[in-house]
Design an enzyme around this catalytic site. Structure first.
Site, short mmCIF file in Angstrom:
data_model
loop_
_atom_site.label_atom_id
_atom_site.label_comp_id
_atom_site.label_asym_id
_atom_site.label_seq_id
_atom_site.Cartn_x
_atom_site.Cartn_y
_atom_site.Cartn_z
N LYS A 167 10.74 2.97 3.20
CA LYS A 167 10.23 2.37 1.97
C LYS A 167 11.31 2.23 0.90
O LYS A 167 11.01 1.86 -0.23
CB LYS A 167 9.07 3.21 1.42
CG LYS A 167 7.92 3.39 2.41
CD LYS A 167 6.89 4.39 1.90
CE LYS A 167 5.95 4.80 3.03
NZ LYS A 167 5.09 5.93 2.63
N ARG B 80 -5.26 13.23 1.16
CA ARG B 80 -5.30 11.77 1.29
C ARG B 80 -6.45 11.37 2.21
O ARG B 80 -6.79 12.09 3.15
CB ARG B 80 -4.01 11.23 1.93
CG ARG B 80 -2.71 11.82 1.43
CD ARG B 80 -2.34 11.44 0.03
NE ARG B 80 -2.39 10.02 -0.24
CZ ARG B 80 -1.39 9.16 -0.04
NH1 ARG B 80 -0.26 9.59 0.47
NH2 ARG B 80 -1.52 7.91 -0.36
N PRO C 159 2.83 -0.76 -1.53
CA PRO C 159 4.04 -0.54 -0.75
C PRO C 159 4.00 0.44 0.41
O PRO C 159 4.06 1.64 0.23
CB PRO C 159 5.02 -0.02 -1.79
CG PRO C 159 4.19 0.62 -2.84
CD PRO C 159 2.78 0.17 -2.65
N GLU C 160 3.92 -0.03 1.63
CA GLU C 160 4.36 0.71 2.81
C GLU C 160 5.44 -0.17 3.42
O GLU C 160 5.84 -1.16 2.83
CB GLU C 160 3.19 0.98 3.76
CG GLU C 160 2.20 1.97 3.17
CD GLU C 160 1.07 2.36 4.10
OE1 GLU C 160 1.33 2.53 5.30
OE2 GLU C 160 -0.07 2.48 3.63
N ARG D 141 1.95 2.73 -12.49
CA ARG D 141 1.79 4.19 -12.54
C ARG D 141 3.08 4.97 -12.73
O ARG D 141 3.04 6.21 -12.83
CB ARG D 141 1.09 4.67 -11.26
CG ARG D 141 -0.38 4.33 -11.26
CD ARG D 141 -1.04 4.67 -9.95
NE ARG D 141 -1.24 6.10 -9.78
CZ ARG D 141 -1.81 6.62 -8.70
NH1 ARG D 141 -2.19 5.85 -7.71
NH2 ARG D 141 -1.98 7.91 -8.61
#
Length: 275
Positions: A61, A265, A2-3, A117
DNA sequence: ACCCGTGTTCGCTG
DNA sequence: TCAGCGAACACGGG
């Protein structure tokens, strides 16, 4: 998943799946309370059961599901986190492996919120007043809805000395940019991700405003064409630089894509053509 | 065993 | 006071 592009696809799917439908029942997977607000399953379900879908929106998002029950608006705010997705099944289908919540609709279909997650969130928004939710109020302009005004982007980038790649991950700068599209947009704009935000020239900011939108539009187009299968996991990497460490730069053909770590990141870029 | 992961929040520090 | 940093959340895959 998901972006912004993936969330946009999810919004379009949900729009088609929920049009005119009512939520008959809500089920929460035991042991996944952290996803829900309110976190007590009974309270969460009670807030939504019987409500009819009115509209599906998206900001960055965030997925905004607007519903109505007895003339009273109620909202469901959904964030997919790292691994969230909405899946549609029929009532007799077995639940997908990581189904954390189920919306059973009045047409017999079941919408599963699947999330390995558990970083996703499902939040009831009383009165569907989404703008009063802090995570929504803090969002910057949405590229698809409002476009990106270069002057405003420049202004935002001047407000902090963080590297421009890190700044792009701030949802208050441009809503919906994530770790993949930040690298992709900077590559397309030929800007070094390590540059400090305030160091970008107006021309560079203009380029970047354009490439963020361009990269996202291409991402959406890629995912909405069913004949193209490489988006599926296990398929070919569809990105220009993301996860391509060590490969030849697809633009200059002479540089080698590098991976660095910024704000914990991965960032991918071509040191030769990104300045 | 160790490292990595499309996201975000929170607490500490200088 | 606050920008910036790193840990934490949780769980699977290579």
């Amino acid at each position: 998943m998901p972006e912004l592009p993936e969330v946009e696809i999810a919004a379009r799917n949900l729009r088609a799946w929920t049009a005119g439908r009512r939520i008959a029942r809500v089920e929460a997977q035991p042991g996944t309370a952290r996803i829900f607000r309110p976190s007590r399953p009974a309270a969460f379900a009670r807030a939504l059961e019987g409500a009819r879908f009115a509209a599906v929106g998206r900001r960055g998002k965030q997925l905004l599901l607007a519903l109505e029950r007895d003339g009273e608006p109620v909202g469901l705010l959904a964030h997919l986190g790292m691994t969230g997705k909405w899946l549609r099944r029929t009532a007799d289908d077995p639940a997908p492996r990581f189904s954390r919540a189920r919306l059973v609709l009045d047409d017999g279909t079941v919408l599963h919120f699947s999330d390995l997650r558990l970083f996703g969130r499902l939040r009831v928004v009383p009165g569907a007043r989404f703008d009063e939710v802090p995570e929504v109020a803090a969002l910057g302009p949405d590229p698809l809805a409002a476009g990106i005004d270069p002057a405003a982007l420049g202004e935002a980038l001047r407000r902090s000395r963080l590297p421009v790649k890190v700044r792009l991950l701030d949802q208050g700068v441009v809503a919906g940019v994530g770790n993949i599209y930040a690298s992709e947009a900077l590559f397309r704009a030929r800007i070094d991700p390590r540059r400090r935000g305030p160091s970008l020239s107006p021309a560079e900011v203009r380029r970047l405003a354009g490439t963020v939108l361009e990269a996202m539009r291409e991402g959406i187009a890629r995912q909405e064409s069913p004949e193209i299968t490489y988006v599926e996991e296990g398929g070919e990497n569809p990105f220009l630089v993301y996860a391509r460490e060590g490969e030849r730069c697809p633009r200059c053909r002479r540089g080698t894509i590098r991976r660095i770590v910024q704000a914990q990141r991965s960032t991918f870029f071509c040191p030769r053509c990104q300045r």
